[in-house]
Write a protein that holds these residues in place. Structure first.
Motif, PDB file in Angstrom:
ATOM      1  N   ILE A  11       9.115   7.903  -7.039  1.00 49.01           N
ATOM      2  CA  ILE A  11       9.761   7.569  -5.692  1.00 49.01           C
ATOM      3  C   ILE A  11       8.860   7.538  -4.531  1.00 49.01           C
ATOM      4  O   ILE A  11       7.620   7.706  -4.702  1.00 49.01           O
ATOM      5  N   GLY A  12       9.231   7.070  -3.219  1.00 48.72           N
ATOM      6  CA  GLY A  12       8.290   6.522  -2.354  1.00 48.72           C
ATOM      7  C   GLY A  12       8.138   7.840  -1.420  1.00 48.72           C
ATOM      8  O   GLY A  12       8.831   8.729  -1.472  1.00 48.72           O
ATOM      9  N   PRO A  13       7.010   7.482  -0.412  1.00 47.77           N
ATOM     10  CA  PRO A  13       6.972   8.698   0.441  1.00 47.77           C
ATOM     11  C   PRO A  13       7.859   8.919   1.472  1.00 47.77           C
ATOM     12  O   PRO A  13       8.215  10.193   1.747  1.00 47.77           O
ATOM     13  N   HIS A  14       8.709   7.914   1.756  1.00 47.98           N
ATOM     14  CA  HIS A  14      10.066   8.221   2.489  1.00 47.98           C
ATOM     15  C   HIS A  14      10.972   9.231   1.895  1.00 47.98           C
ATOM     16  O   HIS A  14      11.540  10.272   2.752  1.00 47.98           O
ATOM     17  N   ILE A  15      11.179   9.134   0.448  1.00 52.33           N
ATOM     18  CA  ILE A  15      11.950   9.884  -0.147  1.00 52.33           C
ATOM     19  C   ILE A  15      11.416  11.497  -0.365  1.00 52.33           C
ATOM     20  O   ILE A  15      12.058  12.178  -0.456  1.00 52.33           O
ATOM     21  N   HIS A  16      10.088  11.309  -0.718  1.00 51.35           N
ATOM     22  CA  HIS A  16       9.347  12.657  -0.922  1.00 51.35           C
ATOM     23  C   HIS A  16       9.347  13.306   0.645  1.00 51.35           C
ATOM     24  O   HIS A  16       9.832  14.496   0.321  1.00 51.35           O
ATOM     25  N   ASN A  41       5.309  -2.841  -1.299  1.00 48.75           N
ATOM     26  CA  ASN A  41       6.424  -3.321  -2.125  1.00 48.75           C
ATOM     27  C   ASN A  41       6.476  -5.100  -2.024  1.00 48.75           C
ATOM     28  O   ASN A  41       6.961  -5.498  -2.509  1.00 48.75           O
ATOM     29  N   GLY A  42       5.549  -5.339  -0.921  1.00 41.21           N
ATOM     30  CA  GLY A  42       5.560  -6.773  -0.448  1.00 41.21           C
ATOM     31  C   GLY A  42       6.592  -7.479   0.046  1.00 41.21           C
ATOM     32  O   GLY A  42       6.833  -8.346   0.380  1.00 41.21           O
ATOM     33  N   GLU A 162     -13.597   2.903 -11.208  1.00 44.74           N
ATOM     34  CA  GLU A 162     -12.410   2.620 -12.250  1.00 44.74           C
ATOM     35  C   GLU A 162     -11.250   3.481 -12.106  1.00 44.74           C
ATOM     36  O   GLU A 162     -10.142   3.224 -11.922  1.00 44.74           O
ATOM     37  N   GLU A 163     -11.695   4.762 -12.088  1.00 39.58           N
ATOM     38  CA  GLU A 163     -10.712   5.814 -12.309  1.00 39.58           C
ATOM     39  C   GLU A 163      -9.951   6.119 -10.795  1.00 39.58           C
ATOM     40  O   GLU A 163      -8.862   6.499 -10.892  1.00 39.58           O
ATOM     41  N   LEU A 164     -10.593   5.885  -9.929  1.00 43.56           N
ATOM     42  CA  LEU A 164     -10.274   5.943  -8.442  1.00 43.56           C
ATOM     43  C   LEU A 164      -9.015   4.799  -8.233  1.00 43.56           C
ATOM     44  O   LEU A 164      -7.967   5.214  -7.648  1.00 43.56           O
ATOM     45  N   GLN A 165      -9.405   3.566  -8.560  1.00 47.61           N
ATOM     46  CA  GLN A 165      -8.413   2.593  -8.652  1.00 47.61           C
ATOM     47  C   GLN A 165      -7.229   2.832  -9.412  1.00 47.61           C
ATOM     48  O   GLN A 165      -6.107   2.570  -8.969  1.00 47.61           O
ATOM     49  N   ALA A 166      -7.494   3.356 -10.600  1.00 48.36           N
ATOM     50  CA  ALA A 166      -6.345   3.632 -11.492  1.00 48.36           C
ATOM     51  C   ALA A 166      -5.447   4.821 -10.935  1.00 48.36           C
ATOM     52  O   ALA A 166      -4.143   4.462 -10.806  1.00 48.36           O
ATOM     53  N   ARG A 167      -6.115   5.669 -10.293  1.00 45.20           N
ATOM     54  CA  ARG A 167      -5.304   6.677  -9.750  1.00 45.20           C
ATOM     55  C   ARG A 167      -4.485   6.339  -8.337  1.00 45.20           C
ATOM     56  O   ARG A 167      -3.442   6.808  -8.106  1.00 45.20           O
ATOM     57  N   LEU A 168      -5.109   5.536  -7.641  1.00 46.79           N
ATOM     58  CA  LEU A 168      -4.539   4.848  -6.397  1.00 46.79           C
ATOM     59  C   LEU A 168      -3.145   4.320  -6.756  1.00 46.79           C
ATOM     60  O   LEU A 168      -2.406   3.985  -6.160  1.00 46.79           O
ATOM     61  N   LEU A 171      -0.298   6.470  -7.684  1.00 44.38           N
ATOM     62  CA  LEU A 171       0.261   6.841  -6.287  1.00 44.38           C
ATOM     63  C   LEU A 171       0.983   6.011  -5.641  1.00 44.38           C
ATOM     64  O   LEU A 171       2.094   6.361  -5.092  1.00 44.38           O
ATOM     65  N   GLY A 172       0.727   4.721  -5.665  1.00 44.51           N
ATOM     66  CA  GLY A 172       1.318   3.847  -4.911  1.00 44.51           C
ATOM     67  C   GLY A 172       1.309   3.970  -3.411  1.00 44.51           C
ATOM     68  O   GLY A 172       0.148   4.315  -2.829  1.00 44.51           O
ATOM     69  N   ALA A 173       2.445   3.843  -2.735  1.00 45.60           N
ATOM     70  CA  ALA A 173       2.404   4.240  -1.530  1.00 45.60           C
ATOM     71  C   ALA A 173       2.385   5.526  -1.046  1.00 45.60           C
ATOM     72  O   ALA A 173       2.047   5.821   0.204  1.00 45.60           O
ATOM     73  N   ASN A 174       2.514   6.237  -2.149  1.00 47.44           N
ATOM     74  CA  ASN A 174       2.379   7.906  -1.697  1.00 47.44           C
ATOM     75  C   ASN A 174       0.977   8.284  -1.300  1.00 47.44           C
ATOM     76  O   ASN A 174       0.750   9.474  -1.121  1.00 47.44           O
TER      77      ASN A 174
END
Length: 218
Positions: A11-16, A41-42, A162-168, A171-174
């Motif tokens: 879910i996105g930050p607005h729903i959270h 989401n572009g 590498e791990e930072l980018q994977a974790r970001l 999370l996506g927009a969150n």
């Protein structure tokens, strides 16, 4: 069931924000988080342009402009509502966007009780406007756990590209829900991608009431 479809992705930050406290959560926060969901989401295009501020050639700054890049009708109700507020064919700076949203949605609670409630009830994440469902709680805690773990591992992640980018990416927009001190560190990190940095800049501007770097960003 609607929830199974919705849970194919986080879910996105607005729903959270809504599910954090269905009764007392603020429509204003949801409105701005929806903007960032659209950016991620572009559904909005981004353009960094050099513009002249004031008088003299030395007052040239880089500003971020957002414009509509998708059909609102193709999106869930909250995103469709906010994207439809973007003037068709016109780019808005962050300051322009802030002023436009204030004018178009003067009572942000109506955004919560309208498009947000409609979508979350339909998706099965709410059983009533002020009561989340078991599925809603699970979706909320899924994001909360990711945020908690990210913040708990802050120092290690900031030094592991590498791990930072994977974790970001996870999370996506969150990413905009992380603690502001961590967000400030991420903005200064050479390891984050341009989209993530843009989301963090937008969040800092909007949650400051639109006054943060208004001259530079507006």
């Amino acid at each position: 069931m609607p929830y199974i479809i919705a849970m194919e992705k986080l879910i996105g930050p607005h729903i959270h924000a809504y599910l954090h406290h269905p009764l007392f959560s603020a429509g204003e926060a949801m409105l701005y988080y929806t903007v960032e969901q659209l950016v991620y989401n572009g559904a909005t295009s981004l353009d960094h342009s050099q513009v002249q501020v004031g008088h003299g050639d030395h007052h040239v700054v880089s500003r971020l402009f957002l414009s509509r890049a998708a059909d609102p009708a193709s999106l869930p109700a909250p995103e469709a509502f906010v994207l439809a507020l973007f003037p068709d064919g016109k780019a808005l700076s962050l300051a322009d966007l802030r002023r436009h949203l204030d004018h178009a949605v003067p009572e942000t609670h109506a955004f919560k009780t309208g498009p947000m409630q409609e979508h979350l009830l339909k998706a099965g994440l709410l059983t009533s406007p002020h009561q989340d469902s078991p599925e809603g709680r699970a979706a909320y805690h899924q994001v909360s756990r990711l945020l908690h773990n990210f913040e708990h591992e802050e120092e290690r992640l900031l030094h592991n590209k590498e791990e930072l980018q994977a974790r970001l990416k996870e999370l996506g927009a969150n990413v905009v829900l992380l603690h502001w001190r961590l967000r400030d560190k991420l903005k200064e990190s050479p390891h984050i991608d341009g989209l993530t940095k843009t989301l963090l800049v937008i969040q800092t501007f909007l949650e400051s009431g639109g006054y943060y770097h208004t001259r530079m960003m507006g």
